[in-house]
Design a protein around this motif. Structure first.
Motif, short mmCIF file in Angstrom:
data_model
loop_
_atom_site.label_atom_id
_atom_site.label_comp_id
_atom_site.label_asym_id
_atom_site.label_seq_id
_atom_site.Cartn_x
_atom_site.Cartn_y
_atom_site.Cartn_z
N PRO A 5 -13.92 -10.27 -9.25
CA PRO A 5 -14.29 -10.24 -7.83
C PRO A 5 -13.58 -9.21 -6.96
O PRO A 5 -14.05 -8.90 -5.87
CB PRO A 5 -13.94 -11.66 -7.37
N ASN A 6 -12.43 -8.70 -7.42
CA ASN A 6 -11.66 -7.80 -6.55
C ASN A 6 -10.75 -6.88 -7.37
O ASN A 6 -10.69 -6.99 -8.60
CB ASN A 6 -10.84 -8.61 -5.54
N ARG A 7 -10.05 -6.00 -6.67
CA ARG A 7 -9.20 -5.00 -7.33
C ARG A 7 -8.04 -5.64 -8.11
O ARG A 7 -7.70 -5.16 -9.18
CB ARG A 7 -8.62 -4.03 -6.30
N VAL A 8 -7.46 -6.67 -7.55
CA VAL A 8 -6.34 -7.33 -8.24
C VAL A 8 -6.80 -7.90 -9.58
O VAL A 8 -6.15 -7.71 -10.61
CB VAL A 8 -5.73 -8.45 -7.35
N ALA A 9 -7.93 -8.56 -9.57
CA ALA A 9 -8.47 -9.12 -10.81
C ALA A 9 -8.87 -8.01 -11.78
O ALA A 9 -8.72 -8.16 -13.00
CB ALA A 9 -9.67 -10.02 -10.51
N LEU A 10 -9.34 -6.88 -11.25
CA LEU A 10 -9.69 -5.74 -12.09
C LEU A 10 -8.47 -5.22 -12.84
O LEU A 10 -8.51 -5.01 -14.05
CB LEU A 10 -10.31 -4.63 -11.24
N VAL A 11 -7.37 -5.05 -12.13
CA VAL A 11 -6.14 -4.57 -12.76
C VAL A 11 -5.64 -5.59 -13.77
O VAL A 11 -5.21 -5.23 -14.87
CB VAL A 11 -5.07 -4.26 -11.68
N GLY A 70 -5.42 -4.35 -22.67
CA GLY A 70 -4.68 -3.20 -23.16
C GLY A 70 -5.11 -1.87 -22.59
O GLY A 70 -4.77 -0.81 -23.11
N MET A 71 -5.86 -1.91 -21.50
CA MET A 71 -6.35 -0.68 -20.89
C MET A 71 -5.32 -0.02 -19.99
O MET A 71 -5.50 1.13 -19.59
CB MET A 71 -7.62 -0.98 -20.11
N LEU A 72 -4.25 -0.71 -19.68
CA LEU A 72 -3.13 -0.15 -18.93
C LEU A 72 -1.87 -0.32 -19.77
O LEU A 72 -1.67 -1.37 -20.38
CB LEU A 72 -2.96 -0.84 -17.57
N PRO A 115 1.50 2.54 -14.02
CA PRO A 115 0.74 2.23 -15.24
C PRO A 115 -0.21 3.39 -15.58
O PRO A 115 -0.71 4.07 -14.69
CB PRO A 115 -0.05 0.98 -14.88
N ARG A 116 -0.41 3.60 -16.83
CA ARG A 116 -1.29 4.68 -17.31
C ARG A 116 -2.37 4.11 -18.21
O ARG A 116 -2.17 3.11 -18.89
CB ARG A 116 -0.49 5.71 -18.11
N VAL A 117 -3.52 4.77 -18.20
CA VAL A 117 -4.61 4.40 -19.10
C VAL A 117 -4.41 5.21 -20.39
O VAL A 117 -4.34 6.43 -20.33
CB VAL A 117 -5.99 4.71 -18.46
#
Length: 72
Positions: free
Chosen positions: A39-45, A52-54, A61-63
């Motif tokens: 639903p939002n940016r926090v949940a996305l991160v 394991g995408m970050l 943090p890096r991708v």
């Protein structure tokens, strides 16, 4: 863009650093929210970190390279 979201960069700052419009950034963030079903940016991160995408243990943090898609 995900790295910028993870460190709390605003939409306007992301747009300036990526040479996109504010609406372009909002559109791409919306796509990521739908793709990750959050639903939002926090949940996305949080979701990106959990799969394991970050990178773990680094700031900012890096991708990892294997998640980056090059477009020309």
């Amino acid at each position: 863009m995900l790295e910028g979201i993870a460190v709390g960069t605003s939409t306007v700052e992301l747009a300036a650093s990526l040479y996109l419009s504010r609406k372009g950034v909002e559109y791409r963030i919306g796509l990521m929210l739908r793709q990750f079903q959050v639903p939002n940016r926090v949940a996305l991160v949080s979701r990106a970190h959990s799969i394991g995408m970050l990178t773990v243990g680094t700031w900012p943090p890096r991708v990892p390279k294997h998640f980056v898609v090059q477009t020309d």
